[in-house]
Design a protein around this motif. Structure first.
Motif, PDB file in Angstrom:
ATOM      1  N   ALA A 178      33.275  40.470  31.114  1.00  0.00           N
ATOM      2  CA  ALA A 178      33.597  39.266  31.824  1.00  0.00           C
ATOM      3  C   ALA A 178      33.341  38.409  30.414  1.00  0.00           C
ATOM      4  N   LYS A 179      32.075  38.360  29.689  1.00  0.00           N
ATOM      5  CA  LYS A 179      31.759  37.631  28.675  1.00  0.00           C
ATOM      6  C   LYS A 179      32.322  37.995  27.333  1.00  0.00           C
ATOM      7  N   VAL A 206      38.005  44.342  39.483  1.00  0.00           N
ATOM      8  CA  VAL A 206      37.185  43.187  38.838  1.00  0.00           C
ATOM      9  C   VAL A 206      35.823  43.579  38.424  1.00  0.00           C
ATOM     10  N   GLN A 207      35.079  44.440  39.501  1.00  0.00           N
ATOM     11  CA  GLN A 207      33.806  44.784  39.289  1.00  0.00           C
ATOM     12  C   GLN A 207      33.542  45.545  38.358  1.00  0.00           C
ATOM     13  N   PHE A 236      34.663  44.049  34.683  1.00  0.00           N
ATOM     14  CA  PHE A 236      34.306  42.863  34.132  1.00  0.00           C
ATOM     15  C   PHE A 236      32.845  42.541  34.579  1.00  0.00           C
ATOM     16  N   LEU A 237      32.245  43.112  35.582  1.00  0.00           N
ATOM     17  CA  LEU A 237      30.990  42.488  35.670  1.00  0.00           C
ATOM     18  C   LEU A 237      30.074  43.851  35.488  1.00  0.00           C
ATOM     19  N   GLY A 238      28.657  43.353  35.474  1.00  0.00           N
ATOM     20  CA  GLY A 238      27.583  44.489  35.272  1.00  0.00           C
ATOM     21  C   GLY A 238      27.219  44.390  33.767  1.00  0.00           C
ATOM     22  N   GLN A 239      26.856  45.331  33.302  1.00  0.00           N
ATOM     23  CA  GLN A 239      26.295  45.440  31.897  1.00  0.00           C
ATOM     24  C   GLN A 239      27.203  45.972  31.010  1.00  0.00           C
TER      25      GLN A 239
END
Lengths: 540, 754
Positions: free
Chosen positions: A417-418, A480-481, A484-487
């Motif tokens: 994501a970032k 999505v998860q 994009f998310l998490g570490q």
């Protein structure tokens, strides 16, 4: 009159043929010419859209061409663009143009053949949407198989031959079934023209109802393979997995749309009584629709390969299309059967069955039922269009990811994501559109299909709603998860670059359409509704 | 009229935060400072407009008019604005709460959060919530409803590096999406049956009452809407998502709770005519309407859950759910004013409590400095009253409101309104709610003592300092509102007060309301019970201070009475969350099984095609061996004499054949001349011909390429057409047999139908 339809139809093919004359070393020229022709076609299809909209609003004649082609066999060259065809033709042109633009950077060998096949495919699909003669329809239907086969088997991934052959044989089998039914229709009605054949209604009499149902079954099989609908869907995930990104996008958005279109244009008008019998009395068709939705969504939940997941999500969305058409036919049943019963007229299929309670109490609600049936078809058409846009965007985005990561395995990703926020934002918007979140294009199709189905096929509407929840699950959890998310795995993905300019140019037009038609669907809805109301009126 | 202008501009109220969201998303995404002023400015303007609308509505009522309705954009999906006292009140209350949350969020969130993203999503949430209150269009309301759910997902998952936040976000979205589907199905059915998207009281009541809708259908629609409202409001058994949403940063979770509960209650009120037409969905024999049943069950269970939680945020979340349950009880009994009063009170004291708790947890988080403690666990706190006196005071005000203390008038009179109603109508209900009031008071005292009293139970708690005034100031404002609000809703015959129940007057016209009649006995009973439990709570938790590492006293007491299982059940909210998780895992497992099934289906198809091909090939083989070869064999026996005959015929034909060739030669000469002439002509037109020649060469080359490419590709693909029969001839035979079969079928059909 300027033959706009023939021009739109054959312009891509002409471009493809001209491409062949260019020496293969001039790759840039080939690419540019291909793109120019695709863009010209796009411009013409937009013009066609406007022309059809004007014809609709001023009640003048729709753009059409009708010439005798093979008079000995009563085959005519009959093209027409109405509110159902024009948006889908525009969709085809748009996605093809974007895919060709994307292909410039992605396809490196045998570029000339690739562009030629792509343009040939575009012609064949536009032909399917514009044809109003059954043989012409069939010719274009089958014509699309060859370029798709070659596109997958020559430029595809590692197991491309297997996937391509499976695709080809399955679809060919389906096409043969369609051919047989077309011949049967000709034998019954002595015409190949779609409108005339629908008016003359093959199998009008009651005695050969079983035969008629078999014919509809074969025709539904033909379209169900293309939609794709459970249980004839198994060719799609493999074909999508192995095809290169732009081919996947075109396969999913444009090629698959012909299945849903055929269901509405050919299957329903030619065999409406048999359709409602298989919907309302024996409920095979809505069961298949709901199975596509629920089964497809559950299988999506278990996928770890991004491309296969998106492919299965196609199946889910097409289930809604089928459900909408089934709801429309259920409405037709109420509108057609009951007045006939009240006047003691013989009703096709009635001799074989008991009336359901639903049919018994409906006569007072004929206008509401008509609206519900129209909503079902309108919702199905909206869903078809929305699916075309959204799934093309999803495959392009998947391709963007693949170019950087060289893998489609969802377990390998995380925390993007970032790192690539622009990409993340676009995936979120497109993902939510696929879920049917209001404000985005996917909502309207879902709403109208449910509006229609809740009144006419309530049990199936409830089951279909389940599929939407599962769809939310796989979109958010898997896509999505996991991506994009998490570490973020810094070593492996620390250098990931965000979308480049040309990638943005490919996806942003689709995203803009998603948002604009999400907020203001009237342009599209009016087109579809005019055409589909006329279609429904033709049934009654 | 000036008041009318504000109503015509009411659509700006949700639009401005929406534009703020779009602006931040497009222009201020990463780290730019533009997000802060945009967000704050947007919500401030929206709040000012909302307050104006509220005032205008009051003015209108004073002049005897009722509400405001206007169609902004017509068509099949008309954008209609409908403002009546209820929506004006909700607009003002929620907008004010939003502003305070925004001000809080300016400084109160940790550094690990992308601020702009927070502001963007908060703005979108505010837009959705405010839009819900003013539009009279089923689809728009549904759109706002679902947008709020999307925001809840995005906000809960804001700190997505943490797996607890990721999982919570997923649970939040899936649960609310299921609720949305109930609502969507209900909306679809209503829209389909009535063809109208308006759901103002007049339309719905008229439709439902005049028998235009089949009673069964009405019941189904009402049930679907109720289910959707239950999910949104976190009522049992859908109570898991709101506590999960506390994973969001404190201001976000405050706003999520406030907007979700208000939206749920608001929609319930709007569809009341439907519910009444469906007989209130009452369970026969219980004498309760469905809504009241849902409310009381939730109130009881949620409050019990709340007193067993260790996490301060979850405890507050359960309390909020329980208070919404009270609102549902009131609405179900028809006491609309009481319900709305308590709802509005709840908006303010819940915001206060959540934000004050946020101040506490932020203090804990910043005091952590490496110690591995959960900053939300109340058993790690203690003694914060000395360290955060202002926060303590604020929490005290909020807690007193929640507990129903008479000093904090806001929630006191609203609670009393509901209980008085219950006393008058259903005594059992009153006792249940009174007991729950006692439990609530106990729970509030438990929280206050655990957090603020005694000695710090961890080094983190020792290091906590008071939060900045930018955090506490807006909360002071909120606390004042909470404390004073109740004066607007005192019963008319209460000795101390304004002598008029402003709330009732405001809401009264048109809706079903019961006058708030003061029941002194009931009041004393329940507030007495509350006071006693406050004392009990103090004794249990504060008399002998809770030590480090000590388990919850209530839990230990229950375990001693062999009721430990009950305590664990309550602490885990009856394991409903676990049930959902289990269901999700089951679905994924089912999906995996279906993937295997899909593969099997695939293999079946391939096998079918293969066997079809193989079968045809075998058939071809058989035909070859048993039919054609013998036939050709016997033919070849005949061939010899036939060949000799053919030779003779040929020789005989040779004569005229020679003639034919001579004629041909004769003809060839003028043809040749013609040809040469053509050539000369062509050469004369040299430039053109050169070009033509070039073109023909190019086309030729092109055709060559196509043919060779197609050939190559076919050959490349042709490798796989091998169906393992190894015979090219059998393909041909297969094809020819297939064609023969097709033609035969065609002719059969033709003959049958001619």
């Amino acid at each position: 009159m300027f033959p706009i339809l023939s021009v739109v139809l054959f312009l891509p093919l002409l471009g493809g043929l001209l491409l062949l004359a260019i020496p293969r070393e001039n790759v840039k020229t080939i690419q540019r010419m291909g793109l120019i022709f695709a863009l010209f076609t796009l411009g013409l299809t937009v013009y066609l859209w406007v022309a059809v909209a004007q014809a609709n609003s001023s009640q003048t004649q729709l753009p059409s061409e009708n010439h005798a082609w093979i008079p000995a066999f009563a085959v005519s060259y009959h093209l027409e663009a109405d509110g159902l065809s024009a948006p889908l033709v525009a969709l085809t042109a748009l996605v093809t143009a974007l895919a060709l633009f994307y292909s410039e950077r992605v396809i490196e060998e045998r570029v000339k053949e690739y562009f030629f096949l792509f343009l040939l495919l575009e012609t064949s699909v536009i032909g399917v949407f514009l044809a109003r003669d059954l043989v012409l329809f069939y010719v274009f239907w089958v014509l699309g198989l060859l370029p798709m086969l070659l596109l997958i088997s020559v430029w595809g991934g590692e197991e491309r031959e297997r996937a391509a052959v499976k695709f080809f044989l399955y679809n060919l089998l389906a096409s043969v079934a369609m051919l047989l039914v077309i011949l049967v229709v000709f034998a019954q009605t002595e015409t190949f023209d779609m409108q005339e054949a629908a008016q003359k209604r093959p199998y009008g009499a009651d005695e050969r109802f079983v035969e008629a149902c078999v014919a509809l079954g074969a025709l539904f099989f033909a379209f169900a393979v293309r939609l794709p609908s459970f249980p004839f869907h198994t060719w799609l995930p493999d074909a999508q997995s192995e095809a290169p990104t732009p081919v996947s996008a075109v396969l999913a958005s444009v090629f698959l749309s012909t299945g849903g279109y055929g269901l509405m244009r050919v299957a329903l008008p030619l065999f409406p009584d048999q359709f409602y019998y298989l919907t309302v009395q024996v409920w095979v068709l809505p069961a298949l629709a709901v199975a596509s939705i629920v089964y497809g969504a559950l299988v999506c939940l278990a996928q770890w390969d991004l491309k296969r997941l998106i492919a299965y999500s196609s199946i889910v969305q097409m289930g809604f299309v089928t459900l909408g058409v089934c709801a429309a036919s259920a409405g037709y049943a109420i509108l057609k059967v009951l007045p006939a019963l009240e006047e003691d007229q013989p009703v096709v299929g009635y001799a074989f069955l008991e009336l359901t309670e639903l049919l018994k109490e409906a006569p007072s609600k004929s206008e509401a039922t008509f609206n519900a049936a129209a909503a079902g078809l309108g919702g199905a058409a909206m869903q078809l269009f929305a699916h075309g846009i959204v799934i093309a965007a999803l495959f392009f985005l998947a391709g963007v990811l693949h170019r950087r990561t060289r893998t489609y395995d969802l377990r390998a990703f995380g925390g993007f994501a970032k790192q690539i926020p622009h990409f993340y934002g676009l995936v979120l918007v497109v993902g939510f559109a696929a879920l049917g979140v209001p404000g985005l294009i996917g909502f309207w199709g879902e709403l109208f299909v449910f509006k229609s189905a809740m009144g006419l096929l309530p049990v199936f509407a409830f089951l279909g709603a389940l599929g939407v929840v599962f769809a939310a699950g796989y979109t958010l959890w898997k896509i999505v998860q996991h991506i994009f998310l998490g570490q973020l795995d810094g070593e492996r993905w620390g250098g990931l670059q965000d979308m480049e300019g040309w990638e943005k140019v490919t996806v942003w037009p689709l995203v803009v359409i998603v948002v604009v038609f999400g907020f203001y669907p009237t342009l599209l809805l009016d087109m579809f509704n005019t055409a589909l109301t006329a279609l429904l009126n033709g049934l009654l | 009229m000036s008041s009318a202008i504000i109503f015509h501009l009411a659509w700006l109220i949700p639009l401005i935060p929406l534009l703020v969201f779009v602006a931040i998303a497009l222009f201020a995404w990463r780290g730019r400072a533009l997000g802060r002023p945009l967000a704050l400015g947007g919500i401030a303007i929206a709040t000012v407009l909302a307050l104006f609308a509220f005032l205008a509505e009051m003015l209108m009522l004073l002049e005897g008019e009722q509400g405001f309705a206007a169609t902004l954009i017509g068509g099949w999906c008309p954008i209609r604005v409908h403002i009546d006292p209820l929506s004006a009140l909700m607009l003002a209350a929620v907008a004010l709460a939003c502003t305070i949350v925004f001000i809080y969020s300016l400084s109160a969130v940790g550094e690990d959060i992308d601020r702009n993203r927070l502001y963007a999503f908060l703005s979108l949430l505010a837009a959705g919530a405010l839009g819900l209150f003013i539009f009279d269009n089923l689809l728009l309301v549904f759109a706002c409803w679902e947008v709020m759910d999307v925001c809840a997902y995005l906000l809960t998952g804001l700190r997505h590096e943490r797996s607890s936040a990721r999982q919570a976000a997923l649970k939040v979205f899936l649960t609310t999406k299921a609720g949305d589907l109930f609502l969507l199905l209900g909306t679809a059915l209503l829209y389909g049956e009535t063809g109208s998207l308006s759901f103002g009281a007049e339309t719905l009541g008229a439709l439902a009452g005049l028998g235009h809708l089949d009673p069964q259908v009405v019941a189904v629609i009402a049930a679907l809407f109720l289910a959707g409202v239950m999910v949104k409001g976190g009522q049992f058994p859908f109570h898991t998502w709101l506590p999960e949403a506390t994973e969001a940063p404190a201001p976000a979770s405050a706003l999520i709770h406030v907007t979700a509960t208000s939206a749920a209650a608001f929609l319930l009120l709007r569809i009341f005519p439907l519910l009444e037409a469906a007989g209130g969905l009452s369970i026969p024999g219980l004498g309760l309407s469905g809504v009241t049943l849902v409310g009381v069950v939730t109130a009881v269970l949620a409050t019990l859950f709340a007193v067993t939680q260790r996490d301060v945020r979850r405890a507050l979340s359960f309390f909020a759910i329980g208070q919404l349950g009270h609102v549902f009880v009131a609405l179900g009994m028809g006491a609309v004013t009481a319900g709305v009063f308590h709802l509005v009170a709840g908006i303010f004291f819940n915001t206060l409590l959540f934000l004050a708790a946020g101040s506490v947890t932020q203090g804990m988080a910043s005091g952590r400095a490496g110690e591995q403690v959960d900053p939300n666990d109340m058993f790690n706190m203690g003694g914060l009253g000395e360290r955060q006196p202002l926060t303590f005071l604020l929490f005290l005000v909020g807690g007193a409101a929640l507990a129903g203390s008479p000093l904090i008038t806001g929630a006191f009179w609203s609670r009393d309104a509901i209980l008085a109603q219950a006393w008058a109508n259903q005594r059992t209900l009153f006792w249940v709610l009174a007991l729950i009031a006692a439990v609530t008071a106990f729970g509030v005292m438990r929280q206050l003592v655990l957090i603020f009293a005694g000695m710090p139970r961890s080094r983190t708690a020792q290091r906590v300092i008071e939060s900045r005034s930018s955090i506490t100031l807006p909360l002071i404002f909120l606390a004042l509102i909470v404390a004073v609000m109740g004066w607007a809703g005192t019963p008319t015959d209460f000795p101390i007060g304004l002598g008029v129940n402003l709330f009732e007057t405001f809401l009264g016209a048109g809706d079903v309301t019961h006058e708030f009649v003061w029941e002194p006995v009931a009041l004393c009973l329940w507030s007495g019970l509350g006071a006693v439990s406050l004392l009990v709570g103090f004794i249990v938790y504060a008399w002998w201070p809770v030590q480090v590492g000590e388990a919850d006293r209530v839990g230990s007491a229950m375990r001693a009475m062999w009721l430990g299982w009950l305590y664990d059940l309550l602490r885990n909210a009856l394991h409903v969350g676990g049930l959902y998780q289990w269901a999700f895992k089951g679905l994924v497992w089912l999906g995996r099984a279906l993937v295997v099934g899909d593969g099997v289906l695939d293999e079946l198809v391939i096998a079918a095609i293969r066997s079809m091909g193989g079968g045809l090939a075998a058939l071809g083989d058989w035909v070859d061996t048993h039919v054609l070869t013998p036939a050709f064999g016997s033919i070849s026996r005949v061939a010899g004499p036939v060949a000799r005959i053919a030779d003779r015929v040929d020789a005989w034909l040779g004569v005229p054949a020679g003639l034919v060739s001579e004629v041909g030669e004769v003809l060839a000469r003028p043809a040749g001349i013609f040809d040469t002439g053509l050539d000369r002509l062509v050469i004369l037109a040299k430039p053109g011909t050169l070009a033509l020649m070039q073109l023909s060469v190019v086309v030729d080359r092109g055709l060559n390429v196509v043919v060779s490419a197609v050939g190559r590709a076919v050959r490349a693909a042709g490798l796989c057409f091998r169906l393992r029969t190894g015979r090219v001839q059998s393909y041909l035979r297969m094809a020819s047999i297939a064609v023969l079969v097709l033609m035969a079928m065609f002719f059969v059909f033709l003959f049958v139908h001619i």
